[in-house]
Motif scaffolding. Structure first.
Motif, mmCIF file in Angstrom:
data_model
loop_
_atom_site.group_PDB
_atom_site.id
_atom_site.type_symbol
_atom_site.label_atom_id
_atom_site.label_comp_id
_atom_site.label_asym_id
_atom_site.label_seq_id
_atom_site.Cartn_x
_atom_site.Cartn_y
_atom_site.Cartn_z
ATOM 1 N N ALA A 1 -29.592 30.271 36.632
ATOM 2 C CA ALA A 1 -28.163 30.377 36.930
ATOM 3 C C ALA A 1 -27.546 31.697 36.484
ATOM 4 N N ALA A 2 -28.270 32.475 35.681
ATOM 5 C CA ALA A 2 -27.688 33.676 35.076
ATOM 6 C C ALA A 2 -27.355 34.758 36.095
ATOM 7 N N VAL A 3 -28.129 34.835 37.166
ATOM 8 C CA VAL A 3 -27.953 35.903 38.155
ATOM 9 C C VAL A 3 -27.982 35.292 39.555
ATOM 10 N N PRO A 4 -26.972 35.558 40.387
ATOM 11 C CA PRO A 4 -26.987 35.025 41.753
ATOM 12 C C PRO A 4 -28.223 35.484 42.526
ATOM 13 N N VAL A 5 -28.715 34.621 43.386
ATOM 14 C CA VAL A 5 -29.895 34.950 44.200
ATOM 15 C C VAL A 5 -29.634 36.219 45.006
ATOM 16 N N GLY A 6 -30.589 37.131 44.974
ATOM 17 C CA GLY A 6 -30.485 38.375 45.734
ATOM 18 C C GLY A 6 -29.914 39.537 44.951
ATOM 19 N N VAL A 7 -29.343 39.263 43.774
ATOM 20 C CA VAL A 7 -28.738 40.336 42.970
ATOM 21 C C VAL A 7 -29.793 41.061 42.142
ATOM 22 N N GLY A 8 -30.786 40.324 41.671
ATOM 23 C CA GLY A 8 -31.809 40.911 40.818
ATOM 24 C C GLY A 8 -33.139 41.046 41.525
ATOM 25 N N ALA A 9 -34.064 41.743 40.853
ATOM 26 C CA ALA A 9 -35.404 41.939 41.409
ATOM 27 C C ALA A 9 -36.370 42.303 40.279
ATOM 28 N N MET A 10 -37.650 42.156 40.565
ATOM 29 C CA MET A 10 -38.696 42.586 39.638
ATOM 30 C C MET A 10 -39.803 43.258 40.444
ATOM 31 N N SER A 11 -40.445 44.237 39.833
ATOM 32 C CA SER A 11 -41.573 44.924 40.471
ATOM 33 C C SER A 11 -42.667 45.162 39.445
ATOM 34 N N ALA A 12 -43.890 45.068 39.907
ATOM 35 C CA ALA A 12 -45.035 45.399 39.061
ATOM 36 C C ALA A 12 -45.394 46.859 39.295
ATOM 37 N N ILE A 13 -45.504 47.612 38.215
ATOM 38 C CA ILE A 13 -45.787 49.042 38.298
ATOM 39 C C ILE A 13 -47.186 49.314 37.735
ATOM 40 N N MET A 14 -47.991 50.007 38.497
ATOM 41 C CA MET A 14 -49.334 50.376 38.066
ATOM 42 C C MET A 14 -49.332 51.853 37.682
ATOM 43 N N GLY A 15 -49.564 52.118 36.404
ATOM 44 C CA GLY A 15 -49.565 53.492 35.933
ATOM 45 C C GLY A 15 -49.183 53.573 34.472
ATOM 46 N N ASP A 16 -48.926 54.769 34.004
ATOM 47 C CA ASP A 16 -48.624 55.031 32.604
ATOM 48 C C ASP A 16 -47.315 54.355 32.193
ATOM 49 N N PRO A 17 -47.345 53.440 31.212
ATOM 50 C CA PRO A 17 -46.121 52.758 30.804
ATOM 51 C C PRO A 17 -45.065 53.700 30.230
ATOM 52 N N ALA A 18 -45.489 54.823 29.666
ATOM 53 C CA ALA A 18 -44.524 55.782 29.130
ATOM 54 C C ALA A 18 -43.678 56.375 30.257
ATOM 55 N N VAL A 19 -44.303 56.620 31.406
ATOM 56 C CA VAL A 19 -43.572 57.126 32.571
ATOM 57 C C VAL A 19 -42.615 56.045 33.079
ATOM 58 N N VAL A 20 -43.064 54.803 33.076
ATOM 59 C CA VAL A 20 -42.214 53.692 33.510
ATOM 60 C C VAL A 20 -40.965 53.610 32.639
ATOM 61 N N GLN A 21 -41.140 53.696 31.337
ATOM 62 C CA GLN A 21 -39.997 53.637 30.427
ATOM 63 C C GLN A 21 -39.051 54.816 30.643
ATOM 64 N N GLU A 22 -39.614 55.999 30.833
ATOM 65 C CA GLU A 22 -38.792 57.203 31.047
ATOM 66 C C GLU A 22 -37.952 57.071 32.307
#
Length: 302
Positions: free
Chosen positions: A121-142
């Protein structure tokens, strides 16, 4: 032999999970009976589905706790073994705490049902998203830190696999930037953007229930998602579980910490082999086992 007991999170469920264990081992059968008495209809949903109803966050979370705890209790009774440590991936942290005697199964089932409802219930459907990233986690954080809008690492699952979560536009923009830097981004089919700041309403909603629940000193250390450190203090548990809702799952650090503590074998309890696969990516030489079927309990050999 120092055993680390691991417990899976959302996505590991399947219709019929643990039914054979519940039929073959009384401690598992009692676990399923408790689940059904606490949340009427849950056992039938686990045994018969339909899959789309079992997949709903509010159903899937307590169902996975029931299945994972049933597998663990059957194994513990059959083998007489006790883990040295435990850890659970996101939702699985509740199963780990039940296994360690830090949280009663009934409370865990009620809390995870409420947790699932609040997260959905925290976020209406379609407002949020998630993606899996393959690669250096430091670059992902940056890259996440450089974006406008809410997007942040949600799961540090493996050395080169990080899941990001947040507002749909920000997640897509971060994914495009990461692709331009040579990383791979795969959009995930999820019902909500878990483990990010958008989950703050769920964290706020669950905190009173966590504070009202009774926690005990764990029989063995349980590694918390948000710290990747062992915890044996009952008083710390409500805060750790509340923070987990908006915080990242630090799974890579957790597995390394378990290894450094002297773990000889990692055992995944419950349906699926997701965590076993992640452990192998983090520690290629690690010894891993699975306990998710009656045969795996019956034939268990260290």
């Amino acid at each position: 032999m120092r055993i680390a007991a691991l417990f899976p999170g959302q996505g590991s469920h399947s219709v019929g999970m643990g039914v054979d264990i519940a039929a073959a081992f009384p401690p598992a059968g009692e676990t399923y009976a408790t689940a059904d008495a606490t949340l009427p209809g849950l056992r039938a949903l686990i045994e018969q589905g339909p899959p789309e109803d079992l997949t709903l966050t509010a159903n899937q979370q307590p169902a996975l706790v029931a299945a994972s705890v049933a597998a663990y209790r059957a194994w513990a009774a059959h083998t007489g073994l006790t883990p040295a440590f435990a850890a659970g991936h996101s939702l699985g942290e509740y199963s780990a705490l039940v296994a360690a005697g830090a949280l009663d199964l009934v409370d865990a089932l009620r809390l995870t049902r409420q947790r699932g409802e609040l997260m959905q219930a925290a976020v209406p459907v379609g407002v949020g998203a998630m993606s899996a990233i393959m690669g250096d986690p430091a670059v992902v954080q940056e890259v996440c830190a450089s974006m406008t809008g809410t997007v942040q690492p949600a799961n540090f699952n493996a050395p080169t696999q990080t899941v990001i979560s947040g507002e749909k536009g920000a997640v897509e923009a971060a994914g495009a930037e990461l692709k331009s830097r040579g990383l791979k981004a795969i959009a995930l089919k999820v019902s909500a953007p878990f483990h990010c700041a958008l989950m703050q309403p769920a964290q706020d909603g669950l905190t009173p229930a966590l504070n009202a629940a009774t926690f005990h000193v764990p029989a063995f250390p349980v590694y918390a998602n948000v710290t990747a450190q062992p915890n044996t203090a009952a008083a710390a548990l409500p805060n750790l579980l509340a923070r987990q809702i908006t915080g990242a799952v630090r799974w890579v650090e957790t597995i390394h910490a378990l290894h450094a503590a002297g773990t000889d074998v990692f055992i995944e309890f419950g349906p699926g082999t997701v965590l076993t696969g992640l452990v192998k990516r983090i520690l290629p030489d690690a010894r891993t086992l699975n306990v998710g079927t009656a045969a795996q309990v019956q034939d268990f050999v260290l």
